[in-house]
Design a protein around this motif. Structure first.
Motif, short mmCIF file in Angstrom:
data_model
loop_
_atom_site.label_atom_id
_atom_site.label_comp_id
_atom_site.label_asym_id
_atom_site.label_seq_id
_atom_site.Cartn_x
_atom_site.Cartn_y
_atom_site.Cartn_z
N ALA A 123 0.84 -1.24 -0.31
CA ALA A 123 0.19 0.03 0.29
C ALA A 123 0.77 0.94 -0.14
CB ALA A 123 -0.73 0.11 0.94
N THR B 203 0.59 4.12 -3.31
CA THR B 203 0.90 5.93 -2.76
C THR B 203 1.81 6.39 -3.57
OG1 THR B 203 -0.27 5.01 -1.08
CG2 THR B 203 0.46 6.96 -0.98
N GLU C 125 -6.33 4.19 2.78
CA GLU C 125 -6.49 4.62 1.88
C GLU C 125 -6.84 6.34 2.06
OE1 GLU C 125 -8.78 3.92 -2.01
OE2 GLU C 125 -7.53 1.67 -2.18
#
Length: 115
Positions: A15, A19, A90
């Motif tokens: 993750a 990003t 997120e």
């Protein structure tokens, strides 16, 4: 390895990489490809990015960077687990200029650290 890498750790790292670099790069980060150097480089990326944003305030600084490698790895995984949570949900807000600058700075180091 003194501290085992869990699937959630891998998901968190993916993750974070998504990003900063996108999904195509994140897929390269697997339980078997992530090294101690990868973990340390990601922590450096997060720490450097923290200078530009306030989202990582909870990240502790190591008391002594000259600790034995096992303690440094344990600390680094703790940092990734704590500061990486917003990336999984997120719900991370990183200054765009800071994100691009730090991402470019650390990209070769992080990618070269993979097995």
């Amino acid at each position: 390895m003194s501290e085992s890498l869990t699937q959630k750790d891998v998901d968190t790292i993916q993750a974070i990489i998504t990003t900063f670099y996108g999904r195509s790069y994140a897929r390269k980060f697997t339980g078997s490809s992530i090294t101690d150097s990868t973990i340390t480089s990601i922590v450096e990326l997060l720490s450097e990015t923290a200078d530009c944003g306030t989202w990582i305030d909870a990240v502790p600084s190591p008391q002594d960077m000259l600790m034995p490698a096992s303690k440094l790895r344990k600390w680094a995984l703790r940092v990734i687990r704590k500061s990486g949570e917003p990336f999984l949900t997120e719900n991370v807000r990183v200054n765009m200029m800071c994100s691009r600058f730090r991402a470019a700075q650390f990209k070769p180091v992080i990618l070269d650290s993979l097995d």
